[in-house]
Motif scaffolding. Sequence first.
Motif, PDB file in Angstrom:
ATOM      1  N   GLU A  86       0.848  -1.190   0.000  1.00 40.73           N
ATOM      2  CA  GLU A  86       0.000   0.000   0.000  1.00 40.73           C
ATOM      3  C   GLU A  86       0.881   1.237   0.000  1.00 40.73           C
ATOM      4  O   GLU A  86       1.950   1.248   0.606  1.00 40.73           O
ATOM      5  N   SER A  87       0.414   2.269  -0.690  1.00 40.63           N
ATOM      6  CA  SER A  87       1.148   3.538  -0.693  1.00 40.63           C
ATOM      7  C   SER A  87       0.559   4.505   0.319  1.00 40.63           C
ATOM      8  O   SER A  87       1.180   5.489   0.661  1.00 40.63           O
ATOM      9  N   GLU A  88      -0.650   4.209   0.782  1.00 44.58           N
ATOM     10  CA  GLU A  88      -1.306   5.005   1.817  1.00 44.58           C
ATOM     11  C   GLU A  88      -1.705   4.069   2.952  1.00 44.58           C
ATOM     12  O   GLU A  88      -2.277   3.010   2.699  1.00 44.58           O
ATOM     13  N   SER A  89      -1.440   4.440   4.184  1.00 44.36           N
ATOM     14  CA  SER A  89      -1.732   3.560   5.316  1.00 44.36           C
ATOM     15  C   SER A  89      -3.221   3.228   5.419  1.00 44.36           C
ATOM     16  O   SER A  89      -3.589   2.155   5.893  1.00 44.36           O
ATOM     17  N   ARG A  90      -4.092   4.104   4.945  1.00 45.83           N
ATOM     18  CA  ARG A  90      -5.530   3.823   5.039  1.00 45.83           C
ATOM     19  C   ARG A  90      -5.961   2.709   4.087  1.00 45.83           C
ATOM     20  O   ARG A  90      -7.065   2.190   4.207  1.00 45.83           O
ATOM     21  N   ASN A  91      -5.098   2.328   3.151  1.00 45.83           N
ATOM     22  CA  ASN A  91      -5.395   1.230   2.226  1.00 45.83           C
ATOM     23  C   ASN A  91      -4.705  -0.063   2.647  1.00 45.83           C
ATOM     24  O   ASN A  91      -4.546  -0.985   1.840  1.00 45.83           O
ATOM     25  N   ASP A  92      -4.329  -0.141   3.915  1.00 49.48           N
ATOM     26  CA  ASP A  92      -3.711  -1.351   4.473  1.00 49.48           C
ATOM     27  C   ASP A  92      -4.699  -2.513   4.400  1.00 49.48           C
ATOM     28  O   ASP A  92      -5.857  -2.377   4.788  1.00 49.48           O
ATOM     29  N   LEU A  93      -4.238  -3.647   3.894  1.00 51.50           N
ATOM     30  CA  LEU A  93      -5.078  -4.841   3.812  1.00 51.50           C
ATOM     31  C   LEU A  93      -4.693  -5.882   4.856  1.00 51.50           C
ATOM     32  O   LEU A  93      -5.141  -7.019   4.785  1.00 51.50           O
ATOM     33  N   GLY A  94      -3.852  -5.501   5.820  1.00 53.85           N
ATOM     34  CA  GLY A  94      -3.517  -6.412   6.910  1.00 53.85           C
ATOM     35  C   GLY A  94      -2.193  -7.119   6.755  1.00 53.85           C
ATOM     36  O   GLY A  94      -1.829  -7.923   7.600  1.00 53.85           O
ATOM     37  N   GLY A  95      -1.467  -6.864   5.694  1.00 52.88           N
ATOM     38  CA  GLY A  95      -0.170  -7.505   5.488  1.00 52.88           C
ATOM     39  C   GLY A  95       0.188  -7.501   4.022  1.00 52.88           C
ATOM     40  O   GLY A  95      -0.633  -7.174   3.157  1.00 52.88           O
ATOM     41  N   ASN A  96       1.430  -7.883   3.736  1.00 51.03           N
ATOM     42  CA  ASN A  96       1.887  -7.894   2.346  1.00 51.03           C
ATOM     43  C   ASN A  96       1.384  -9.099   1.561  1.00 51.03           C
ATOM     44  O   ASN A  96       1.229  -9.024   0.350  1.00 51.03           O
ATOM     45  N   PHE A  97       1.117 -10.223   2.226  1.00 47.34           N
ATOM     46  CA  PHE A  97       0.619 -11.402   1.538  1.00 47.34           C
ATOM     47  C   PHE A  97      -0.871 -11.230   1.265  1.00 47.34           C
ATOM     48  O   PHE A  97      -1.671 -11.088   2.190  1.00 47.34           O
ATOM     49  N   GLN A  98      -1.242 -11.221  -0.012  1.00 46.04           N
ATOM     50  CA  GLN A  98      -2.640 -11.075  -0.409  1.00 46.04           C
ATOM     51  C   GLN A  98      -2.925 -12.034  -1.558  1.00 46.04           C
ATOM     52  O   GLN A  98      -2.064 -12.279  -2.402  1.00 46.04           O
ATOM     53  N   ILE A  99      -4.135 -12.553  -1.604  1.00 43.03           N
ATOM     54  CA  ILE A  99      -4.558 -13.467  -2.661  1.00 43.03           C
ATOM     55  C   ILE A  99      -5.638 -12.767  -3.485  1.00 43.03           C
ATOM     56  O   ILE A  99      -6.647 -12.321  -2.923  1.00 43.03           O
ATOM     57  N   ARG A 100      -5.401 -12.682  -4.793  1.00 44.48           N
ATOM     58  CA  ARG A 100      -6.443 -12.130  -5.663  1.00 44.48           C
ATOM     59  C   ARG A 100      -7.221 -13.282  -6.283  1.00 44.48           C
ATOM     60  O   ARG A 100      -6.662 -14.161  -6.926  1.00 44.48           O
ATOM     61  N   SER A 101      -8.525 -13.291  -6.062  1.00 46.23           N
ATOM     62  CA  SER A 101      -9.401 -14.241  -6.737  1.00 46.23           C
ATOM     63  C   SER A 101     -10.252 -13.435  -7.708  1.00 46.23           C
ATOM     64  O   SER A 101     -10.674 -12.324  -7.402  1.00 46.23           O
ATOM     65  N   LEU A 102     -10.483 -13.998  -8.903  1.00 46.35           N
ATOM     66  CA  LEU A 102     -11.171 -13.271  -9.959  1.00 46.35           C
ATOM     67  C   LEU A 102     -12.195 -14.168 -10.637  1.00 46.35           C
ATOM     68  O   LEU A 102     -11.945 -15.368 -10.828  1.00 46.35           O
ATOM     69  N   PHE A 103     -13.329 -13.600 -10.995  1.00 47.89           N
ATOM     70  CA  PHE A 103     -14.338 -14.272 -11.804  1.00 47.89           C
ATOM     71  C   PHE A 103     -14.780 -13.297 -12.883  1.00 47.89           C
ATOM     72  O   PHE A 103     -15.017 -12.120 -12.608  1.00 47.89           O
ATOM     73  N   GLY A 104     -14.882 -13.787 -14.116  1.00 49.01           N
ATOM     74  CA  GLY A 104     -15.280 -12.916 -15.207  1.00 49.01           C
ATOM     75  C   GLY A 104     -16.114 -13.643 -16.243  1.00 49.01           C
ATOM     76  O   GLY A 104     -16.151 -14.868 -16.301  1.00 49.01           O
ATOM     77  N   VAL A 105     -16.778 -12.849 -17.053  1.00 49.81           N
ATOM     78  CA  VAL A 105     -17.526 -13.364 -18.196  1.00 49.81           C
ATOM     79  C   VAL A 105     -17.100 -12.533 -19.400  1.00 49.81           C
ATOM     80  O   VAL A 105     -16.888 -11.323 -19.280  1.00 49.81           O
ATOM     81  N   GLY A 106     -16.932 -13.202 -20.540  1.00 47.46           N
ATOM     82  CA  GLY A 106     -16.444 -12.466 -21.696  1.00 47.46           C
ATOM     83  C   GLY A 106     -16.849 -13.063 -23.017  1.00 47.46           C
ATOM     84  O   GLY A 106     -17.550 -14.080 -23.083  1.00 47.46           O
ATOM     85  N   TYR A 107     -16.367 -12.401 -24.061  1.00 45.05           N
ATOM     86  CA  TYR A 107     -16.665 -12.789 -25.433  1.00 45.05           C
ATOM     87  C   TYR A 107     -15.368 -12.826 -26.229  1.00 45.05           C
ATOM     88  O   TYR A 107     -14.555 -11.896 -26.150  1.00 45.05           O
ATOM     89  N   ALA A 108     -15.170 -13.900 -27.006  1.00 46.69           N
ATOM     90  CA  ALA A 108     -13.991 -14.052 -27.857  1.00 46.69           C
ATOM     91  C   ALA A 108     -14.341 -13.623 -29.283  1.00 46.69           C
ATOM     92  O   ALA A 108     -15.340 -14.077 -29.846  1.00 46.69           O
ATOM     93  N   PHE A 109     -13.521 -12.755 -29.850  1.00 44.54           N
ATOM     94  CA  PHE A 109     -13.707 -12.296 -31.228  1.00 44.54           C
ATOM     95  C   PHE A 109     -13.088 -13.305 -32.196  1.00 44.54           C
ATOM     96  O   PHE A 109     -12.298 -14.166 -31.808  1.00 44.54           O
ATOM     97  N   ASP A 110     -13.417 -13.183 -33.467  1.00 43.67           N
ATOM     98  CA  ASP A 110     -12.912 -14.098 -34.487  1.00 43.67           C
ATOM     99  C   ASP A 110     -11.382 -14.101 -34.574  1.00 43.67           C
ATOM    100  O   ASP A 110     -10.779 -15.113 -34.915  1.00 43.67           O
ATOM    101  N   ASN A 111     -10.728 -12.972 -34.261  1.00 42.46           N
ATOM    102  CA  ASN A 111      -9.267 -12.892 -34.340  1.00 42.46           C
ATOM    103  C   ASN A 111      -8.562 -13.499 -33.127  1.00 42.46           C
ATOM    104  O   ASN A 111      -7.343 -13.483 -33.041  1.00 42.46           O
ATOM    105  N   GLY A 112      -9.314 -14.036 -32.165  1.00 39.24           N
ATOM    106  CA  GLY A 112      -8.731 -14.653 -30.974  1.00 39.24           C
ATOM    107  C   GLY A 112      -8.655 -13.734 -29.773  1.00 39.24           C
ATOM    108  O   GLY A 112      -8.503 -14.194 -28.642  1.00 39.24           O
ATOM    109  N   ASN A 113      -8.731 -12.426 -29.980  1.00 45.30           N
ATOM    110  CA  ASN A 113      -8.743 -11.494 -28.856  1.00 45.30           C
ATOM    111  C   ASN A 113     -10.093 -11.585 -28.157  1.00 45.30           C
ATOM    112  O   ASN A 113     -11.076 -12.062 -28.727  1.00 45.30           O
ATOM    113  N   LYS A 114     -10.135 -11.119 -26.896  1.00 45.93           N
ATOM    114  CA  LYS A 114     -11.348 -11.261 -26.097  1.00 45.93           C
ATOM    115  C   LYS A 114     -11.611  -9.983 -25.310  1.00 45.93           C
ATOM    116  O   LYS A 114     -10.696  -9.198 -25.042  1.00 45.93           O
ATOM    117  N   LEU A 115     -12.849  -9.816 -24.908  1.00 48.59           N
ATOM    118  CA  LEU A 115     -13.258  -8.729 -24.034  1.00 48.59           C
ATOM    119  C   LEU A 115     -14.026  -9.348 -22.879  1.00 48.59           C
ATOM    120  O   LEU A 115     -14.877 -10.221 -23.095  1.00 48.59           O
TER     121      LEU A 115
END
Length: 162
Positions: free
Chosen positions: A103-132
Amino acid sequence: MIRILLAALLLTAGANVAQAQSLIVGAGYADFSNNRGKDQALFALDYHHSPFHEAMRFSAGWGGTLSIDTSGDTHIGAGLYGVYRLGQGWFLEGSVMPGAYFESESRNDLGGNFQIRSLFGVGYAFDNGNKLSLSVSHKSNASTEDFNPGVNEAMIRYHFSF
């Protein structure tokens, strides 16, 4: 900006870019669960290597992530991602990326340096292989520390396929 470029190089160091599945650029908003936290814009860069497992509609692989918000709070991690193809270009994505948070600001402290990011998303793949995709994610120390407020994030992500 230099911090982002250096971290992107570290994420891809030693990886054979020709075999990479995708480089993902995201932008969105970070909502800190701690009411002292400063909610703000967020930028992210993920790297997904070619899948090591593919079966029917599901694939899984190794990846890395780097995110930085407008205050300079930074997370860098590595872990697993998975993609489930729904059909007609649509897909679901998920990942778990443990790593280090600074964190660069103490008010954004998450309780320690070890953090786990979990992510869930939904998207669409274009014909060229790129996705949004649209994603929601959460960073937390998984109660490995006494203080564990976490931060929730919503992003729009563009996947450049290689």
